[in-house]
Motif scaffolding. Structure first.
Motif, PDB file in Angstrom:
ATOM      1  N   GLY A 136      50.597  35.948  40.409  1.00  8.91           N
ATOM      2  CA  GLY A 136      51.367  36.323  39.234  1.00  8.91           C
ATOM      3  C   GLY A 136      50.612  37.255  38.304  1.00  8.91           C
ATOM      4  N   ARG A 137      51.026  37.277  37.058  1.00  8.45           N
ATOM      5  CA  ARG A 137      50.477  38.206  36.075  1.00  8.45           C
ATOM      6  C   ARG A 137      49.170  37.683  35.498  1.00  8.45           C
ATOM      7  N   TRP A 138      48.424  38.592  34.889  1.00  9.49           N
ATOM      8  CA  TRP A 138      47.151  38.264  34.261  1.00  9.49           C
ATOM      9  C   TRP A 138      47.118  38.955  32.904  1.00  9.49           C
ATOM     10  N   ARG A 139      46.101  38.640  32.093  1.00  9.39           N
ATOM     11  CA  ARG A 139      45.964  39.338  30.815  1.00  9.39           C
ATOM     12  C   ARG A 139      44.528  39.247  30.320  1.00  9.39           C
ATOM     13  N   LEU A 140      44.130  40.267  29.573  1.00 11.02           N
ATOM     14  CA  LEU A 140      42.874  40.199  28.845  1.00 11.02           C
ATOM     15  C   LEU A 140      43.053  39.220  27.701  1.00 11.02           C
ATOM     16  N   ALA A 141      42.146  38.259  27.568  1.00  9.07           N
ATOM     17  CA  ALA A 141      42.273  37.238  26.528  1.00  9.07           C
ATOM     18  C   ALA A 141      40.894  36.667  26.231  1.00  9.07           C
ATOM     19  N   GLY A 142      40.562  36.577  24.968  1.00  2.26           N
ATOM     20  CA  GLY A 142      39.289  35.965  24.601  1.00  2.26           C
ATOM     21  C   GLY A 142      38.222  36.940  24.165  1.00  2.26           C
ATOM     22  N   GLY A 160      36.765  38.364  28.443  1.00  4.15           N
ATOM     23  CA  GLY A 160      37.706  37.267  28.604  1.00  4.15           C
ATOM     24  C   GLY A 160      38.937  37.697  29.374  1.00  4.15           C
ATOM     25  N   ILE A 161      39.254  36.951  30.436  1.00  2.00           N
ATOM     26  CA  ILE A 161      40.418  37.247  31.278  1.00  2.00           C
ATOM     27  C   ILE A 161      41.122  35.940  31.616  1.00  2.00           C
ATOM     28  N   LEU A 197      35.724  27.276  29.161  1.00  2.00           N
ATOM     29  CA  LEU A 197      35.896  28.454  30.002  1.00  2.00           C
ATOM     30  C   LEU A 197      35.187  28.286  31.332  1.00  2.00           C
ATOM     31  N   THR A 198      35.766  28.840  32.375  1.00  2.00           N
ATOM     32  CA  THR A 198      35.033  29.074  33.605  1.00  2.00           C
ATOM     33  C   THR A 198      34.269  30.386  33.439  1.00  2.00           C
ATOM     34  N   VAL A 199      32.960  30.356  33.710  1.00  2.00           N
ATOM     35  CA  VAL A 199      32.116  31.534  33.520  1.00  2.00           C
ATOM     36  C   VAL A 199      31.736  32.083  34.887  1.00  2.00           C
ATOM     37  N   ALA A 200      32.042  33.351  35.123  1.00  2.00           N
ATOM     38  CA  ALA A 200      31.752  33.998  36.399  1.00  2.00           C
ATOM     39  C   ALA A 200      30.747  35.121  36.172  1.00  2.00           C
ATOM     40  N   PHE A 201      29.687  35.137  36.976  1.00  2.00           N
ATOM     41  CA  PHE A 201      28.661  36.178  36.923  1.00  2.00           C
ATOM     42  C   PHE A 201      28.837  37.069  38.150  1.00  2.00           C
ATOM     43  N   ALA A 237      39.354  37.131  38.537  1.00  2.00           N
ATOM     44  CA  ALA A 237      38.868  37.553  37.220  1.00  2.00           C
ATOM     45  C   ALA A 237      37.742  38.573  37.338  1.00  2.00           C
ATOM     46  N   VAL A 238      36.796  38.379  38.272  1.00  2.00           N
ATOM     47  CA  VAL A 238      35.684  39.327  38.376  1.00  2.00           C
ATOM     48  C   VAL A 238      36.168  40.680  38.909  1.00  2.00           C
ATOM     49  N   ALA A 239      37.137  40.667  39.833  1.00  2.00           N
ATOM     50  CA  ALA A 239      37.678  41.940  40.316  1.00  2.00           C
ATOM     51  C   ALA A 239      38.380  42.691  39.190  1.00  2.00           C
TER      52      ALA A 239
END
Length: 292
Positions: A136-142, A160-161, A197-201, A237-239
């Protein structure tokens, strides 16, 4: 509590317990789920996917009002017993159990609609024997909070995504920096997110783009759970974050490698806006039953 029958499914290093409960007869309390997922006292898993008929619960009934084809509902909880909106890896695990147990037919090219707490997610078979999903859809947030973690000398700005669940993505400079991360302790995010938050590096590949596909590596600290070997929502999110940073001309198709394996992520237009697609495996490990 009656005996619980389950199927354990492995999705790129994540292991999930899938319970077929079409009539909503096996409602599990948070302590029951935590015990099932405990690797010493229970079966051991990263979470529990309970599959039930959408018509049996209010959340599913609301989805059916606009998507009557979404017959099955994903009731997902993490290994702590906390209810989550959905699991991207869990969608493939659920599709594997539904199709292998002949509860649904999913010929090549057709779509299985799965209801979740954040709407319908579509699943199809892919050419490698796994499944591809429309998240589905996504958005920049945070915004761009600062993130500190053990192994990083200086706090880094993140992005933030939201992909159904909130994430922050942090770019690192090298493979060595990614390897040296110590994620036994949770990263600190400033300002903190009220829900966590889930944090992705992430580290871009060298080259970043190969044959038109972006190449990324990531490690993930999942909120409240710790480091995970794979996360479908974090891979998306990282992509998205790296495409955002790369700017115009960046690809819409990415290969995101985590410790558990690689997921394919793509972005594609729809009438309602850009959607996220994802493809990867889901393999049954074993089935069993247990008394809570």
């Amino acid at each position: 509590m009656p005996r619980i029958e389950f199927t354990k499914v492995e999705v790129l290093g994540n292991d999930l317990l899938v319970i077929v409960d079409p009539e909503d007869a096996q409602q599990l309390a948070s302590p029951d789920i935590a015990r099932l997922c405990d690797r010493h006292l229970g079966v051991g898993a990263d979470g529990v996917v309970r599959m039930l008929r959408s018509a049996r619960i209010p959340e599913g009934q609301r989805v059916l009002e606009t998507a009557p084809e979404a017959e099955w509902f994903m009731d997902y909880a993490t290994s702590t017993g906390a209810t989550e909106a959905f699991s991207a890896n869990g969608l493939r695990a659920m599709a594997r159990v539904l199709t292998d147990s002949d509860l649904v037919e999913l010929p090549s090219g057709e779509t299985l609609a799965i209801a979740t707490r954040v709407g319908v997610k579509d699943v199809q078979r892919n050419s490698t024997g796994g499944f591809q999903t429309d998240l589905g859809r996504w958005r920049l947030a945070g915004g761009e909070p600062l993130v500190s973690a053990r192994g990083i000398a200086v706090a880094r700005p993140g992005l933030g995504i939201e992909v159904g669940l909130p994430h922050v993505v942090v770019a690192l400079s090298s493979e060595e920096e990614l390897e040296e991360l110590d994620l036994r302790e949770p990263p600190e995010v400033d300002p903190p997110h009220p829900a966590g938050l889930t944090v992705a590096f992430v580290v871009p590949g060298d080259p970043l783009v190969k044959n038109g596909v972006g190449q990324l590596r990531m490690r993930v600290y999942e909120r409240e759970l710790g480091e995970t070997r794979s996360s479908g929502t974090a891979a998306s999110a990282v992509a998205l974050a790296v495409r955002h940073w790369a700017g115009e001309g960046a690809p819409h198709h990415w290969r995101v490698e985590a410790p558990g394996g690689a997921l394919q992520v793509r972005m594609f237009p729809t009438e309602e806006g850009e959607h996220l697609g994802q493809a990867g495996p889901a393999e049954i490990v074993f089935s069993g039953s247990i008394n809570i």
